[in-house]
Enzyme design. Structure first.
Site, PDB file in Angstrom:
ATOM      1  N   ASN A 170      43.278 -17.411  46.596  1.00 19.75           N
ATOM      2  CA  ASN A 170      41.826 -17.596  46.544  1.00 19.75           C
ATOM      3  C   ASN A 170      41.101 -16.247  46.515  1.00 19.75           C
ATOM      4  O   ASN A 170      41.582 -15.266  47.072  1.00 19.75           O
ATOM      5  CB  ASN A 170      41.364 -18.427  47.735  1.00 19.75           C
ATOM      6  CG  ASN A 170      42.028 -19.799  47.736  1.00 19.75           C
ATOM      7  OD1 ASN A 170      42.345 -20.324  46.673  1.00 19.75           O
ATOM      8  ND2 ASN A 170      42.254 -20.349  48.914  1.00 19.75           N
ATOM      9  N   HIS A 177      44.946 -12.537  43.852  1.00 19.42           N
ATOM     10  CA  HIS A 177      44.086 -12.534  42.662  1.00 19.42           C
ATOM     11  C   HIS A 177      42.798 -11.734  42.868  1.00 19.42           C
ATOM     12  O   HIS A 177      41.846 -11.908  42.124  1.00 19.42           O
ATOM     13  CB  HIS A 177      43.766 -13.977  42.245  1.00 19.42           C
ATOM     14  CG  HIS A 177      44.990 -14.754  41.861  1.00 19.42           C
ATOM     15  ND1 HIS A 177      45.041 -16.126  41.813  1.00 19.42           N
ATOM     16  CD2 HIS A 177      46.235 -14.335  41.517  1.00 19.42           C
ATOM     17  CE1 HIS A 177      46.261 -16.520  41.445  1.00 19.42           C
ATOM     18  NE2 HIS A 177      47.005 -15.448  41.273  1.00 19.42           N
ATOM     19  N   CYS A 211      35.014  -0.088  39.308  1.00 15.07           N
ATOM     20  CA  CYS A 211      34.531   0.658  38.145  1.00 15.07           C
ATOM     21  C   CYS A 211      35.514   0.494  36.996  1.00 15.07           C
ATOM     22  O   CYS A 211      36.712   0.687  37.151  1.00 15.07           O
ATOM     23  CB  CYS A 211      34.362   2.138  38.489  1.00 15.07           C
ATOM     24  SG  CYS A 211      33.923   3.116  37.044  1.00 15.07           S
ATOM     25  N   THR A 245      48.210 -25.366  47.726  1.00 16.86           N
ATOM     26  CA  THR A 245      48.580 -24.620  46.530  1.00 16.86           C
ATOM     27  C   THR A 245      49.614 -25.402  45.753  1.00 16.86           C
ATOM     28  O   THR A 245      50.568 -25.925  46.327  1.00 16.86           O
ATOM     29  CB  THR A 245      49.133 -23.213  46.841  1.00 16.86           C
ATOM     30  OG1 THR A 245      49.749 -22.706  45.665  1.00 16.86           O
ATOM     31  CG2 THR A 245      50.124 -23.219  47.979  1.00 16.86           C
ATOM     32  N   ALA A 291      43.724 -29.722  55.258  1.00 17.34           N
ATOM     33  CA  ALA A 291      44.173 -28.613  56.107  1.00 17.34           C
ATOM     34  C   ALA A 291      43.322 -28.524  57.370  1.00 17.34           C
ATOM     35  O   ALA A 291      43.808 -28.128  58.431  1.00 17.34           O
ATOM     36  CB  ALA A 291      44.092 -27.306  55.325  1.00 17.34           C
TER      37      ALA A 291
HETATM   38 ZN   LIG Z   1      32.735   4.814  37.933  1.00 16.03          ZN
END
Ligand SMILES: [Zn+2]
Length: 245
Positions: free
Chosen positions: A104, A121, A129, A188, A231
């Site tokens: 997640n 992820h 940047c 999952t 859960a």
């Molecule tokens: Zn930068």
């Protein structure tokens, strides 16, 4: 409503284990109201990922891609961790040997208080940047910058379609899962590699493997125990001691 959740759940004593890893996916967050990406009614049923969630789209139209992700963050601002998140955070606080590996990108584990979280992820709450990789941390309800101080576009620090997972992150996840003796997979489907291999890895190394899924899934021989239920109900039943203040 699912009937009688928790009635036949054998509580776990965390002290019996050296290292406990919670491996969490979309089902964990969905219980907090986080919109899911895949499946029926998911985000990818409404949006075309080729226009908003890949490197090529970002190069073509960064504003559109950033707007899509700003909207995802906006939706998260109203989502709160549920009791399952709280149990995991509380276990980490009481027993140092607890970690989370998650698919997640919403930051809900951290919001609940978990510190040892490996985000396979990436996170919607970070920008990177696109030129030199500087990381910017975002907070809810704060307008996020679109450009780095160097002038380049900032991209969400998440794994898009076509992106490779960060090998260092995968390495850390593999190490901690390969070294755990209790793996609890929550919400999952783990069909995408390398995540798909994690339960097998834990099992091969002798870990006790438990699966919690809000929806009925195919019985998997990978797990010693499977619990069908939210859960937010199954985790407190598994760890009753972690739910007391
Ligand atoms: Zn930068």
């Amino acid at each position: 409503m699912l009937p009688l959740i928790g009635m036949n759940i054998q509580p776990i004593s965390p002290a019996d284990y050296r290292t406990i890893v919670f491996f969490t996916g979309a089902g964990m967050s969905a219980e907090s109201g986080v919109p899911t990406y895949r499946g029926r009614g998911g985000i990818w049923a409404k949006y075309n990922w080729e226009e908003v969630a890949c490197e090529e789209a970002f190069r073509r139209n960064p504003e559109k891609v950033l707007e899509f992700h700003a909207l995802r963050r906006q939706q998260l601002a109203d989502c709160r961790p549920h009791r399952g998140h709280a149990v995991i955070a509380s276990l980490e606080e009481r027993h140092a040997h607890v970690a989370v590996v998650t698919q997640n990108i919403d930051g809900l584990h951290q919001l609940a208080g978990s510190r040892r979280v490996i985000e396979l992820h990436g996170s919607l709450w970070r920008l990177r940047c696109s030129r030199e990789g500087t990381i910017y941390h975002l907070s809810p309800r704060e307008k996020s910058p679109v450009r780095c101080q160097c002038g380049a576009w900032l991209r969400p620090d998440i794994i898009w379609f076509g992106d490779c997972l960060d090998p260092e992150v995968v390495q850390r996840a593999t190490e901690i899962i390969g070294g755990c003796d209790l793996l609890i997979a929550v919400g999952t489907s783990a069909v995408v590699w390398p995540a798909a291999g994690f339960p097998q890895l834990a099992r091969d190394q002798g870990a006790h493997c438990i699966k919690i899924n809000p929806e009925a899934t195919e019985m998997s021989s990978l797990y010693h125990v499977s619990h069908q239920g939210p859960a937010g109900e199954v985790l407190p039943a598994l760890f009753p001691a972690a739910t007391t203040a």
